[in-house]
Design a protein around this motif. Structure first.
Motif, PDB file in Angstrom:
ATOM      1  N   ASP A  53       0.841  -1.199   0.000  1.00 24.82           N
ATOM      2  CA  ASP A  53       0.000   0.000   0.000  1.00 24.82           C
ATOM      3  C   ASP A  53       0.879   1.252   0.000  1.00 24.82           C
ATOM      4  O   ASP A  53       0.544   2.246  -0.633  1.00 24.82           O
ATOM      5  CB  ASP A  53      -0.930   0.011   1.211  1.00 24.82           C
ATOM      6  CG  ASP A  53      -2.029  -1.037   1.121  1.00 24.82           C
ATOM      7  OD1 ASP A  53      -2.264  -1.582   0.011  1.00 24.82           O
ATOM      8  OD2 ASP A  53      -2.665  -1.302   2.165  1.00 24.82           O
ATOM      9  N   ALA A  54       1.996   1.199   0.683  1.00 27.77           N
ATOM     10  CA  ALA A  54       2.928   2.336   0.710  1.00 27.77           C
ATOM     11  C   ALA A  54       3.523   2.586  -0.671  1.00 27.77           C
ATOM     12  O   ALA A  54       3.695   3.744  -1.078  1.00 27.77           O
ATOM     13  CB  ALA A  54       4.033   2.101   1.729  1.00 27.77           C
ATOM     14  N   ASP A  55       3.842   1.516  -1.407  1.00 29.39           N
ATOM     15  CA  ASP A  55       4.351   1.663  -2.779  1.00 29.39           C
ATOM     16  C   ASP A  55       3.329   2.368  -3.652  1.00 29.39           C
ATOM     17  O   ASP A  55       3.658   3.271  -4.425  1.00 29.39           O
ATOM     18  CB  ASP A  55       4.676   0.298  -3.403  1.00 29.39           C
ATOM     19  CG  ASP A  55       5.834  -0.424  -2.745  1.00 29.39           C
ATOM     20  OD1 ASP A  55       6.731   0.246  -2.202  1.00 29.39           O
ATOM     21  OD2 ASP A  55       5.820  -1.672  -2.785  1.00 29.39           O
ATOM     22  N   ILE A  56       2.081   1.940  -3.538  1.00 29.64           N
ATOM     23  CA  ILE A  56       1.007   2.525  -4.357  1.00 29.64           C
ATOM     24  C   ILE A  56       0.791   3.979  -3.972  1.00 29.64           C
ATOM     25  O   ILE A  56       0.640   4.842  -4.840  1.00 29.64           O
ATOM     26  CB  ILE A  56      -0.266   1.684  -4.229  1.00 29.64           C
ATOM     27  CG1 ILE A  56      -0.024   0.300  -4.852  1.00 29.64           C
ATOM     28  CG2 ILE A  56      -1.456   2.379  -4.895  1.00 29.64           C
ATOM     29  CD1 ILE A  56      -1.089  -0.726  -4.555  1.00 29.64           C
ATOM     30  N   ALA A  57       0.789   4.276  -2.690  1.00 30.64           N
ATOM     31  CA  ALA A  57       0.629   5.665  -2.235  1.00 30.64           C
ATOM     32  C   ALA A  57       1.767   6.534  -2.749  1.00 30.64           C
ATOM     33  O   ALA A  57       1.546   7.680  -3.173  1.00 30.64           O
ATOM     34  CB  ALA A  57       0.559   5.711  -0.710  1.00 30.64           C
ATOM     35  N   HIS A  58       2.988   6.008  -2.747  1.00 31.33           N
ATOM     36  CA  HIS A  58       4.152   6.736  -3.267  1.00 31.33           C
ATOM     37  C   HIS A  58       3.960   7.070  -4.749  1.00 31.33           C
ATOM     38  O   HIS A  58       4.199   8.204  -5.183  1.00 31.33           O
ATOM     39  CB  HIS A  58       5.401   5.887  -3.049  1.00 31.33           C
ATOM     40  CG  HIS A  58       6.657   6.461  -3.599  1.00 31.33           C
ATOM     41  ND1 HIS A  58       7.223   7.633  -3.147  1.00 31.33           N
ATOM     42  CD2 HIS A  58       7.470   6.004  -4.583  1.00 31.33           C
ATOM     43  CE1 HIS A  58       8.329   7.889  -3.826  1.00 31.33           C
ATOM     44  NE2 HIS A  58       8.502   6.914  -4.714  1.00 31.33           N
ATOM     45  N   LEU A  59       3.507   6.096  -5.529  1.00 32.45           N
ATOM     46  CA  LEU A  59       3.258   6.321  -6.959  1.00 32.45           C
ATOM     47  C   LEU A  59       2.160   7.351  -7.166  1.00 32.45           C
ATOM     48  O   LEU A  59       2.310   8.270  -7.982  1.00 32.45           O
ATOM     49  CB  LEU A  59       2.888   5.009  -7.647  1.00 32.45           C
ATOM     50  CG  LEU A  59       2.420   5.140  -9.106  1.00 32.45           C
ATOM     51  CD1 LEU A  59       3.518   5.707  -9.989  1.00 32.45           C
ATOM     52  CD2 LEU A  59       1.936   3.797  -9.620  1.00 32.45           C
ATOM     53  N   VAL A  60       1.067   7.230  -6.448  1.00 31.78           N
ATOM     54  CA  VAL A  60      -0.054   8.170  -6.599  1.00 31.78           C
ATOM     55  C   VAL A  60       0.391   9.585  -6.255  1.00 31.78           C
ATOM     56  O   VAL A  60       0.091  10.536  -6.992  1.00 31.78           O
ATOM     57  CB  VAL A  60      -1.257   7.730  -5.733  1.00 31.78           C
ATOM     58  CG1 VAL A  60      -2.325   8.815  -5.668  1.00 31.78           C
ATOM     59  CG2 VAL A  60      -1.852   6.436  -6.277  1.00 31.78           C
TER      60      VAL A  60
END
Length: 86
Positions: free
Chosen positions: A62-69
């Protein structure tokens, strides 16, 4: 607000609509954020439909996805690209 295209697979196409900006965003994501996202430009897709190909996997947190967003939101503003309207 990032304009993504419906796709039945796990690939998330994000519409940029400009070849130079598509490549630039891809380069900035890699160089500044450590995120590899493939730019898809003409002749693979028609002109003005250039896009980023995002391929999430179960290994992305989820942290990876939040970073990308967060990175995409910042770059969308920096590149003055249109956002989706809800």
């Amino acid at each position: 607000g990032i304009p993504h295209m419906h796709n039945p697979s796990h690939i998330v196409p994000v519409l940029v609509g400009d070849a130079a900006k598509c490549k630039w965003i891809s380069d900035l994501l890699l160089d500044n954020c450590g995120v590899y996202v493939q730019p898809i430009n003409y002749p693979t897709v028609p002109k003005k439909t250039e896009r980023l190909r995002i391929t999430p996997t179960p290994l992305h947190s989820d942290a990876d996805i939040a970073h990308l967003v967060d990175a995409l939101h910042s770059l969308w503003s920096r590149c003055a690209l249109a956002r989706m309207v809800a």
